[in-house]
Write an enzyme that holds these catalytic residues in place. Structure first.
Site, PDB file in Angstrom:
ATOM      1  N   GLU A   1     -10.768 -39.999  -7.041  1.00  0.00           N
ATOM      2  CA  GLU A   1      -9.656 -41.205  -6.492  1.00  0.00           C
ATOM      3  C   GLU A   1      -8.558 -40.295  -6.277  1.00  0.00           C
ATOM      4  OE1 GLU A   1     -10.067 -44.946  -6.048  1.00  0.00           O
ATOM      5  OE2 GLU A   1     -11.855 -45.051  -6.924  1.00  0.00           O
TER       6      GLU A   1
ATOM      7  N   PRO B   1      -7.592 -33.638 -19.710  1.00  0.00           N
ATOM      8  CA  PRO B   1      -6.380 -34.492 -19.540  1.00  0.00           C
ATOM      9  C   PRO B   1      -5.092 -33.493 -18.616  1.00  0.00           C
ATOM     10  CG  PRO B   1      -6.013 -33.992 -21.073  1.00  0.00           C
ATOM     11  CD  PRO B   1      -7.634 -33.946 -21.657  1.00  0.00           C
TER      12      PRO B   1
ATOM     13  N   CYS C   1       0.072 -44.050  -7.609  1.00  0.00           N
ATOM     14  CA  CYS C   1      -0.311 -43.895  -5.391  1.00  0.00           C
ATOM     15  C   CYS C   1      -0.779 -44.833  -4.756  1.00  0.00           C
ATOM     16  CB  CYS C   1      -1.900 -43.884  -6.354  1.00  0.00           C
ATOM     17  SG  CYS C   1      -2.973 -45.022  -7.079  1.00  0.00           S
TER      18      CYS C   1
ATOM     19  N   GLU D   1       2.861 -37.581   1.124  1.00  0.00           N
ATOM     20  CA  GLU D   1       2.980 -38.659  -0.711  1.00  0.00           C
ATOM     21  C   GLU D   1       4.561 -37.726  -0.816  1.00  0.00           C
ATOM     22  OE1 GLU D   1      -0.167 -38.844  -3.435  1.00  0.00           O
ATOM     23  OE2 GLU D   1      -0.221 -40.461  -4.056  1.00  0.00           O
TER      24      GLU D   1
ATOM     25  N   GLY E   1      -6.982 -37.910  -8.637  1.00  0.00           N
ATOM     26  CA  GLY E   1      -5.710 -36.985  -9.159  1.00  0.00           C
ATOM     27  C   GLY E   1      -4.986 -36.712  -7.173  1.00  0.00           C
ATOM     28  N   SER E   2      -4.477 -35.657  -6.635  1.00  0.00           N
ATOM     29  CA  SER E   2      -3.913 -35.903  -6.122  1.00  0.00           C
ATOM     30  C   SER E   2      -5.431 -34.719  -4.287  1.00  0.00           C
ATOM     31  CB  SER E   2      -3.349 -34.171  -5.388  1.00  0.00           C
ATOM     32  OG  SER E   2      -3.559 -32.982  -5.702  1.00  0.00           O
TER      33      SER E   2
ATOM     34  N   GLU F   1      -1.760 -31.242 -17.867  1.00  0.00           N
ATOM     35  CA  GLU F   1      -1.475 -30.632 -18.248  1.00  0.00           C
ATOM     36  C   GLU F   1      -0.050 -31.431 -18.713  1.00  0.00           C
ATOM     37  OE1 GLU F   1      -2.678 -30.250 -15.411  1.00  0.00           O
ATOM     38  OE2 GLU F   1      -1.387 -28.907 -14.042  1.00  0.00           O
TER      39      GLU F   1
HETATM   40  P1  NAD Z   1      -2.756 -32.859  -9.721  1.00  0.00           P
HETATM   41  O1  NAD Z   1      -4.531 -33.629  -8.483  1.00  0.00           O
HETATM   42  O2  NAD Z   1      -2.453 -32.257  -9.609  1.00  0.00           O
HETATM   43  O3  NAD Z   1      -4.155 -33.037 -10.835  1.00  0.00           O
HETATM   44  C1  NAD Z   1      -4.684 -33.568 -11.742  1.00  0.00           C
HETATM   45  C2  NAD Z   1      -5.435 -33.195 -12.435  1.00  0.00           C
HETATM   46  O4  NAD Z   1      -6.576 -32.132 -12.229  1.00  0.00           O
HETATM   47  C3  NAD Z   1      -5.248 -32.330 -13.532  1.00  0.00           C
HETATM   48  O5  NAD Z   1      -5.513 -32.864 -14.826  1.00  0.00           O
HETATM   49  C4  NAD Z   1      -4.738 -30.749 -13.386  1.00  0.00           C
HETATM   50  O6  NAD Z   1      -4.513 -29.517 -14.229  1.00  0.00           O
HETATM   51  C5  NAD Z   1      -6.340 -31.001 -12.488  1.00  0.00           C
HETATM   52  N1  NAD Z   1      -6.302 -30.171 -11.724  1.00  0.00           N
HETATM   53  C6  NAD Z   1      -5.096 -29.629 -10.829  1.00  0.00           C
HETATM   54  N2  NAD Z   1      -6.008 -28.464 -10.344  1.00  0.00           N
HETATM   55  C7  NAD Z   1      -7.081 -28.461 -10.138  1.00  0.00           C
HETATM   56  C8  NAD Z   1      -8.461 -28.175  -9.434  1.00  0.00           C
HETATM   57  N3  NAD Z   1      -8.293 -26.905  -8.864  1.00  0.00           N
HETATM   58  N4  NAD Z   1      -9.369 -27.520 -10.179  1.00  0.00           N
HETATM   59  C9  NAD Z   1     -10.177 -28.506 -10.995  1.00  0.00           C
HETATM   60  N5  NAD Z   1      -8.978 -29.231 -11.791  1.00  0.00           N
HETATM   61  C10 NAD Z   1      -8.013 -29.659 -11.248  1.00  0.00           C
HETATM   62  O7  NAD Z   1      -2.264 -34.504  -9.511  1.00  0.00           O
HETATM   63  P2  NAD Z   1      -1.351 -35.070 -10.220  1.00  0.00           P
HETATM   64  O8  NAD Z   1      -0.080 -34.668 -10.344  1.00  0.00           O
HETATM   65  O9  NAD Z   1      -1.668 -34.981 -11.759  1.00  0.00           O
HETATM   66  O10 NAD Z   1      -1.301 -36.651 -10.527  1.00  0.00           O
HETATM   67  C11 NAD Z   1      -1.053 -37.438  -9.280  1.00  0.00           C
HETATM   68  C12 NAD Z   1      -1.487 -37.855  -7.841  1.00  0.00           C
HETATM   69  O11 NAD Z   1      -3.017 -38.421  -8.593  1.00  0.00           O
HETATM   70  C13 NAD Z   1      -1.385 -38.681  -7.100  1.00  0.00           C
HETATM   71  O12 NAD Z   1      -1.567 -37.356  -5.475  1.00  0.00           O
HETATM   72  C14 NAD Z   1      -2.045 -39.543  -7.069  1.00  0.00           C
HETATM   73  O13 NAD Z   1      -1.443 -40.167  -5.861  1.00  0.00           O
HETATM   74  C15 NAD Z   1      -2.516 -39.274  -7.539  1.00  0.00           C
HETATM   75  N6  NAD Z   1      -3.523 -40.697  -7.744  1.00  0.00           N
HETATM   76  C16 NAD Z   1      -4.078 -41.221  -7.726  1.00  0.00           C
HETATM   77  C17 NAD Z   1      -5.072 -42.488  -8.589  1.00  0.00           C
HETATM   78  C18 NAD Z   1      -5.778 -43.577  -7.080  1.00  0.00           C
HETATM   79  O14 NAD Z   1      -6.972 -44.121  -8.534  1.00  0.00           O
HETATM   80  N7  NAD Z   1      -6.340 -43.233  -6.683  1.00  0.00           N
HETATM   81  C19 NAD Z   1      -4.519 -42.863  -9.293  1.00  0.00           C
HETATM   82  C20 NAD Z   1      -3.629 -42.081 -10.087  1.00  0.00           C
HETATM   83  C21 NAD Z   1      -2.659 -41.560  -9.775  1.00  0.00           C
END
Ligand code: NAD
Length: 445
Positions: free
Chosen positions: A224, A153, A258, A353, A202-203, A155
């Site tokens: 996603e 999950p 998102c 975004e 995530g992003s 951090e």
């Molecule tokens: P993030 O990409 O920063 O982090 C997501 C997860 O990835 C976290 O658990 C993080 O610790 C992990 N992570 C970070 N760097 C990594 C790496 N290099 N390798 C593997 N794992 C890594 O995103 P966030 O800030 O937690 O969430 C917000 C983002 O998520 C926004 O861009 C949002 O639009 C997107 N999001 C998309 C959807 C969708 O369904 N399309 C849904 C929710 C959020």
């Protein structure tokens, strides 16, 4: 990162608790154990796996209100939304499981049997904005298909993840569901470990990094990713309905969603009235902590994200945008409801975004230019059109995985949740999405 991960209430900086992060050697051992566990888990019948999932998720029912409070405190969303997310997770988990079962049922074409086999171990890496729902959408299809799951999950929301995990894990055979804590460091180690698939929400930037690292062994991917959703409001739209939607969608989850509306293109013929309505509605939104009555915009998750939002507002103002509501000088942890007009393509709010509670608007005189601007993005998650006669034709041309006409983008029932362009790679939800968590194979006999 230190080996302790602290969880902070974003509304007041209070320390809520901490978890121990996992070292590389521990992650390697856990993935090895998951590979062993996957063999017997994958050998069970689907119904046996479904029973375990049903038991696991129902075990969380008595803790719904406790989970909702923790989710609110750790992530900052108000208690009503948090309760909705916990309900959706706890009651929705078994529902998703049943639809995955139907999707991966074997079928027969003449002498050819089509089967869906587990990959082995799936790494589930999830974000903080919907920390339970987003993880569940990936964990359930992976488990039903017979894979073991190692979940990392965010951090920023480790405690709520740990709490759900503790409720679920005892109902599965040992090591079928494990959790590791940490940030990108642990995420990268997990992606490069002996997992067979990475299911990520995530992003966009992290999605690209995962794809690169996963390519060494061609790991299966479902990702996603982020969005920068446009909304086009045509001259024959219901102005009040469009204004209500624009504000609600831009501010939902404090803008940290998102598919929240990030850019609005409004026909200049109705722009004045639309902007006035937007400001009047937005003015009534209240910021505050999760347990304060009447709050509908919570704290921003952390100072880094807060700074990014303020930077986007300042950048817009520097490039000629007008602040119809709110200011460019905002202190953490809140962003007051903000309405920006005269948005232009050179501004960050149009290009990337923002993930904050901003309504960003520009006027158009030529619908072709509005469509071009809506599509001029590497993102392609959602897109919305408000209008009457020509709305369908405009919607047809939006480059997005999910499109709403006079409404939002989320589909009904088990519709796919899907991003086009660089907002996703693979997707989840629907039979087609669920099938991506299994290896399809044919057997002729
Ligand atoms: P993030 O990409 O920063 O982090 C997501 C997860 O990835 C976290 O658990 C993080 O610790 C992990 N992570 C970070 N760097 C990594 C790496 N290099 N390798 C593997 N794992 C890594 O995103 P966030 O800030 O937690 O969430 C917000 C983002 O998520 C926004 O861009 C949002 O639009 C997107 N999001 C998309 C959807 C969708 O369904 N399309 C849904 C929710 C959020």
């Amino acid at each position: 990162m230190s080996d302790i991960l602290q969880s902070i209430d974003p509304s007041n900086g209070e320390l809520l608790g901490s978890v121990k992060t996992h070292a590389e050697s521990e992650i390697t051992q856990m993935v090895t154990a998951a590979n062993t566990a996957a063999q017997s888990w994958g050998f069970l019948t689907i119904d046996q796996r479904l029973q375990a999932i049903e038991k696991a998720y129902s075990s969380a029912v008595p803790a719904i209100s406790q989970l909702a409070t923790l989710l609110s405190r750790e992530m900052g969303k108000d208690i009503r939304r948090a309760t909705g997310e916990v309900h959706g997770t706890v009651y929705g988990g078994p529902y998703i499981a049943e639809s995955v079962k139907q999707a991966i049922e074997p079928s027969q074409i003449g002498r050819t049997r089509i089967e869906y086999k587990p990959f082995g171990v799936v790494a589930v890496i999830s974000p903080w904005n919907y920390p339970l729902a987003m993880a569940t959408n990936l964990i359930i299809p992976a488990l039903v298909a017979g894979n073991a799951v190692v979940w990392k999950p965010s951090e920023h929301t480790p405690l709520i993840a740990q709490k759900l995990f503790e409720s679920l894990a005892p109902h599965f055979p040992e090591n079928v569901l494990q959790i590791i804590h940490g940030d990108g460091v642990q995420g990268r180690i997990l992606v490069e470990s002996e997992v067979n698939m990475v299911a990520f929400t995530g992003s966009q930037a992290v999605g690209k990094d995962i794809m690169q690292r996963a390519s060494a062994s061609l790991k299966r991917l479902v990702m996603e990713l982020g969005g920068n959703d446009p909304m086009i409001v045509m001259a024959d739209a219901d102005i009040e309905a469009a204004a209500r939607f624009a504000v609600a969608s831009s501010f939902e989850n404090s803008g940290q969603m998102c598919t929240s509306t990030e850019r609005i293109y409004i026909d200049q013929a109705i722009a004045e009235r639309f902007e006035q309505s937007v400001v009047a509605i937005a003015r009534n939104y209240r910021t505050g902590p999760w347990d304060m009555d009447g709050v509908n915009i919570g704290p921003i998750i952390n100072d880094v994200q807060h700074e990014k939002i303020v930077h986007h507002i300042k950048n817009a103002v520097d490039h000629g945008a007008k602040l119809l509501l709110g200011s460019a000088d905002q202190q953490p942890p809140y962003i007051q409801p903000t309405v920006i007009s005269n948005m232009k393509p050179a501004m960050l709010i149009e290009q990337v975004e923002t993930f904050g509670p901003l309504v960003c608007i520009d006027r158009y005189s030529d619908i072709e230019k509005a469509i071009q601007r809506a599509n001029n993005s590497s993102y392609g998650l959602g897109g919305v059109v408000f209008g009457s006669a020509g709305a369908q034709a405009v919607a047809d041309r939006l480059e997005a995985g999910m499109v709403g006409i006079n409404q939002g983008v989320g589909g009904e029932g088990d519709a796919p949740w899907v991003g086009a362009k660089q907002s996703g790679f693979g997707f989840h939800g629907s039979a087609d999405g669920h099938k991506q968590f299994a290896q399809i194979r044919i057997v002729n006999q």
